[in-house]
Design a protein around this motif. Structure first.
Motif, PDB file in Angstrom:
ATOM      1  N   MET A   1     -11.898  21.144  39.108  1.00 48.77           N
ATOM      2  CA  MET A   1     -10.896  20.082  39.013  1.00 48.77           C
ATOM      3  C   MET A   1      -9.480  20.660  39.072  1.00 48.77           C
ATOM      4  N   ASP A 129      -8.489  11.677  49.493  1.00 48.70           N
ATOM      5  CA  ASP A 129      -9.460  11.391  48.436  1.00 48.70           C
ATOM      6  C   ASP A 129     -10.867  11.793  48.853  1.00 48.70           C
ATOM      7  N   MET A 197     -13.217  19.410  45.486  1.00 40.56           N
ATOM      8  CA  MET A 197     -13.580  18.024  45.202  1.00 40.56           C
ATOM      9  C   MET A 197     -12.372  17.296  44.614  1.00 40.56           C
ATOM     10  N   PRO A 200     -10.919  13.748  39.145  1.00 40.36           N
ATOM     11  CA  PRO A 200     -11.001  12.394  38.593  1.00 40.36           C
ATOM     12  C   PRO A 200      -9.599  11.867  38.309  1.00 40.36           C
ATOM     13  N   ARG A 201      -9.498  10.567  38.242  1.00 40.31           N
ATOM     14  CA  ARG A 201      -8.227   9.926  37.900  1.00 40.31           C
ATOM     15  C   ARG A 201      -8.235   9.498  36.434  1.00 40.31           C
ATOM     16  N   PHE A 223      -6.123  16.412  36.116  1.00 35.07           N
ATOM     17  CA  PHE A 223      -6.411  15.023  36.448  1.00 35.07           C
ATOM     18  C   PHE A 223      -5.303  14.455  37.339  1.00 35.07           C
ATOM     19  N   PRO A 262     -15.830   4.691  39.762  1.00 39.15           N
ATOM     20  CA  PRO A 262     -16.744   5.463  38.905  1.00 39.15           C
ATOM     21  C   PRO A 262     -16.226   6.842  38.523  1.00 39.15           C
ATOM     22  N   GLU A 263     -15.142   7.314  39.178  1.00 44.77           N
ATOM     23  CA  GLU A 263     -14.561   8.615  38.840  1.00 44.77           C
ATOM     24  C   GLU A 263     -13.237   8.460  38.098  1.00 44.77           C
ATOM     25  N   THR A 264     -12.982   7.266  37.552  1.00 43.38           N
ATOM     26  CA  THR A 264     -11.725   6.990  36.855  1.00 43.38           C
ATOM     27  C   THR A 264     -11.970   6.855  35.360  1.00 43.38           C
ATOM     28  N   VAL A 288     -15.345   1.604  35.859  1.00 42.53           N
ATOM     29  CA  VAL A 288     -14.929   2.801  35.130  1.00 42.53           C
ATOM     30  C   VAL A 288     -15.962   3.146  34.056  1.00 42.53           C
ATOM     31  N   LYS A 343     -16.021  14.251  31.232  1.00 39.59           N
ATOM     32  CA  LYS A 343     -16.223  14.595  32.643  1.00 39.59           C
ATOM     33  C   LYS A 343     -17.196  15.750  32.809  1.00 39.59           C
TER      34      LYS A 343
END
Length: 361
Positions: A1, A129, A197, A200-201, A223, A262-264, A288, A343
């Motif tokens: 990340m 993204d 990758m 995440p947000r 993030f 789903p990644e927030t 979310v 995460k």
């Protein structure tokens, strides 16, 4: 990340230096064995004056790597460095390495046309993204040459050998699909493929004073952060880092303009019961997986009671890990620690109690 953000910052600095007619080198961790402070893909930018940005260790390797990088800038070839803390080598021991492991670091000039072409594409992809990979030759005729493989499989760059390009691209595509960063090829002709990758947000609802350290810390650990508030003045440049996205919005306007999925991870902290309730209502209908809510347990239970909803496992309230915090900065540390744990699929606990490696394979 962390590597997505780190790579973006280093490439932006390289572009700035190149435009100013200055040169720089880049060092990248390509392989580790045993314990190491940084993971493969970690980068260190070295300027011609010896200053640097980023890191490839906890501080024990940087001075030596900088000297090698300056040698590369003086006209030397790319170098693949090997540091082994298990070695009896006095030179390695003198570096003060503190981890029981081995680290391979590749050092190359970053101000050449061969580097600039793929670097421009990488910077463009880092603004998107989608996952992509960077494959770099570590030795032989392909040392320092780069292939960039986008999510759609389109390669850019060249090793100088079309047959080799095709073979390397196939392997890079396989690693990209698996999300795996690795060294591959032969000992004489090795390649390092780093898969990046999208991070995440984190979307923070409420731009009060206590949201500022949260937004800053979340952005600094990697993030992609957005802050939502109905007051434009609360979202000013003076209050929030420039990397943080600002969104002026009220709950009744809906979530369509927000980067939710789903990644927030969402954190609700408006300090208004009505606003918190309406943001939680909207978020419960979204994808979310995490909805952190600031406040005491009784307040959060009252919000859920007013929404006439059963306890949802996605609601983390009170938000944060139990660290005995006091004040906005400490609360922010607690919340960011919980975000990282969620995460990583980890329960926040003491590392001394963890069995097995600290880092996931």
């Amino acid at each position: 990340m962390k590597h997505w953000q780190e790579t973006a910052g280093i490439l932006a600095e390289i572009a700035r230096l190149t435009e100013a007619g200055r040169v720089a080198a880049i060092a990248t961790v390509v392989r580790i064995r045993g314990s190491a402070y940084r993971r493969p893909g970690a980068k260190l930018l070295v300027r011609v004056d010896g200053t640097s940005t980023g890191s490839v260790s906890g501080g024990c390797l940087e001075a030596d790597v900088r000297e090698v990088a300056l040698g590369v800038l003086r006209g030397g070839s790319p170098r693949l460095l090997h540091y082994d803390t298990n070695s009896d080598d006095r030179e390695v021991f003198g570096l003060g390495l503190g981890c029981n492991g081995a680290v391979d670091i590749f050092v190359q000039a970053a101000s050449t046309p061969a580097f600039a072409r793929p670097a421009a594409l990488i910077r463009e992809l880092l603004g998107g993204d989608e996952a992509f990979s960077i494959t770099t030759g570590l030795g032989g005729d392909a040392a320092g040459r780069t292939l960039v493989l986008t999510a759609h499989g389109a390669p850019s760059g060249s090793t100088g050998d079309s047959a080799l390009d095709e073979k390397v691209a196939r392997r890079a595509a396989e690693l990209t699909r698996r999300g795996e960063t690795a060294v591959h090829g032969t000992e004489e002709q090795a390649f390092f493929t780093e898969v990046l990758m999208p991070p995440p947000r984190v979307v923070v609802f409420g731009a009060g004073d206590d949201a500022l350290p949260l937004a800053r810390y979340a952005q600094e650990v990697g993030f992609r952060v957005a802050v939502v508030d109905h007051r434009p003045a609360a979202l000013s440049d003076e209050r929030l880092p420039r990397e943080v996205r600002r969104i002026t919005l009220r709950p009744e306007q809906g979530l369509n303009t927000l980067p939710l999925g789903p990644e927030t991870l969402a954190v609700v902290k408006t300090h208004s019961l009505a606003f918190d309730r309406e943001w939680v209502r909207a978020l419960l209908s979204s994808e979310v997986p995490y909805i952190g809510v600031l406040g005491p347990r009784a307040r959060i239970e009252e919000i859920l009671r007013q929404l006439e909803t059963a306890r949802d496992e996605r609601v983390f309230g009170p938000v944060g890990l139990d660290l005995g915090t006091d004040g906005p900065e400490q609360v922010a540390v607690s919340v960011v620690a919980e975000l990282l744990a969620v995460k990583a699929g980890r329960a926040g606990r003491h590392l001394r109690d963890r069995e097995g490696p600290i880092h996931a394979a």
